[in-house]
Design an enzyme around this catalytic site. Sequence first.
Site, mmCIF file in Angstrom:
data_model
loop_
_atom_site.group_PDB
_atom_site.id
_atom_site.type_symbol
_atom_site.label_atom_id
_atom_site.label_comp_id
_atom_site.label_asym_id
_atom_site.label_seq_id
_atom_site.Cartn_x
_atom_site.Cartn_y
_atom_site.Cartn_z
ATOM 1 N N ASP A 37 0.832 -1.202 0.000
ATOM 2 C CA ASP A 37 0.000 0.000 0.000
ATOM 3 C C ASP A 37 0.866 1.251 0.000
ATOM 4 O O ASP A 37 1.583 1.519 0.972
ATOM 5 C CB ASP A 37 -0.914 0.000 1.232
ATOM 6 N N MET A 39 0.850 5.244 -0.029
ATOM 7 C CA MET A 39 -0.024 6.401 0.261
ATOM 8 C C MET A 39 0.813 7.673 0.327
ATOM 9 O O MET A 39 1.886 7.671 0.934
ATOM 10 C CB MET A 39 -0.728 6.190 1.605
ATOM 11 N N HIS A 75 -0.393 -1.017 -4.669
ATOM 12 C CA HIS A 75 -1.668 -0.295 -4.652
ATOM 13 C C HIS A 75 -1.359 1.177 -4.443
ATOM 14 O O HIS A 75 -1.046 1.602 -3.326
ATOM 15 C CB HIS A 75 -2.540 -0.877 -3.526
ATOM 16 N N MET A 157 -12.409 -1.481 -4.049
ATOM 17 C CA MET A 157 -12.145 -1.215 -2.627
ATOM 18 C C MET A 157 -13.395 -1.496 -1.800
ATOM 19 O O MET A 157 -14.497 -1.085 -2.158
ATOM 20 C CB MET A 157 -11.734 0.251 -2.420
ATOM 21 N N ASP A 191 -10.295 -5.365 -1.426
ATOM 22 C CA ASP A 191 -9.307 -4.874 -0.461
ATOM 23 C C ASP A 191 -9.995 -4.046 0.616
ATOM 24 O O ASP A 191 -10.620 -3.036 0.309
ATOM 25 C CB ASP A 191 -8.284 -4.018 -1.237
HETATM 26 C C1 DX5 Z 1 -6.431 0.432 2.885
HETATM 27 C C2 DX5 Z 1 -5.480 -0.461 2.176
HETATM 28 C C3 DX5 Z 1 -5.623 -1.888 2.477
HETATM 29 C C4 DX5 Z 1 -5.422 -2.263 3.917
HETATM 30 C C5 DX5 Z 1 -6.228 -3.493 4.187
HETATM 31 O O1 DX5 Z 1 -6.362 1.689 2.347
HETATM 32 O O2 DX5 Z 1 -5.624 -0.322 0.774
HETATM 33 O O3 DX5 Z 1 -4.809 -2.674 1.640
HETATM 34 O O4 DX5 Z 1 -4.095 -2.493 4.249
HETATM 35 O O5 DX5 Z 1 -6.113 -3.798 5.516
HETATM 36 P P1 DX5 Z 1 -7.169 -4.696 6.283
HETATM 37 O O6 DX5 Z 1 -7.126 -6.039 5.631
HETATM 38 O O7 DX5 Z 1 -6.650 -4.688 7.659
HETATM 39 O O8 DX5 Z 1 -8.514 -4.041 6.120
HETATM 40 ZN ZN ZN Z 2 -4.562 -1.757 -0.506
#
Ligand code: DX5
Ligand code: ZN
Length: 239
Positions: A37, A39, A75, A157, A191
């Site tokens: 991930d 960000m 991602h 998502m 996800d």
């Molecule tokens: C959220 C991320 C996810 C997150 C999922 O923005 O894109 O990939 O890490 O984590 P869980 O499985 O804990 O919801």
């Molecule tokens: Zn993610």
Amino acid sequence: MPPKAIIAPSILASDFGQLSHECSRIIGQGADWLHIDIMDGHFVPNITIGAPVVTCIRGSVERSQDWSKGVFDCHMMVAEPQRWLEDFKKAGCDLYCFHYEAAETSKAPHTPSSELIRQVHALGLKAGVAIKPDTPVDVLFPLLDGDDEKPDMVLVMTVEPGFGGQKFQHRCMPKVEALRKRYPELDIEVDGGLGLETIDVAAEAGANVIVAGTAVFGAADPSEVIAKLKSVVEKNLVR
Ligand code: DX5
Ligand code: ZN
């Protein structure tokens, strides 16, 4: 080719203090891909890691020739996805999954999704397109039906992007169902909030690439959780 069940633990829920070890450990426990991930503090209100860190972990995780193991599924929760593509290619990313919402509103050089997919493929990477819970699935149809290069995967998502550990949003399942109905062979990733309690609905809807952060890294026995998630998806794929 019919889709395969793929479990992609999100390393967001791992111990970042020993990230390389965590990545190789989870692959050793049966994970297929690693969901990474990214960000930027703009597209989402959180910051994680950039390409230099991906370079470091690539050193301890090999991708298999047939793309079944060790794929780096990046991602990109970033406002300007076109800006980071080359850096992530160099870092060892395999699948560059950007957000439709970001690509369509990106600043100069404005690079809408169709053009960005072309650029991703030109670098030899697979392209993924992600949509947030409030984005209708229809926006993906022109990309999947058109004459242009198509995404290799779509990501629906199931939480608002930005943080791990959120509650799975069932309301996103009709989007997965619609995609599976129209595209029987497409890789469809979900996800957010996936785990043993929510895998059934996601797999029944037609998802085959399962991201799970908290459910895998927070488990006493991650290998058991990975195996259970995978078997539910496999059962639904053969129906
Ligand atoms: C959220 C991320 C996810 C997150 C999922 O923005 O894109 O990939 O890490 O984590 P869980 O499985 O804990 O919801
Ligand atoms: Zn993610």
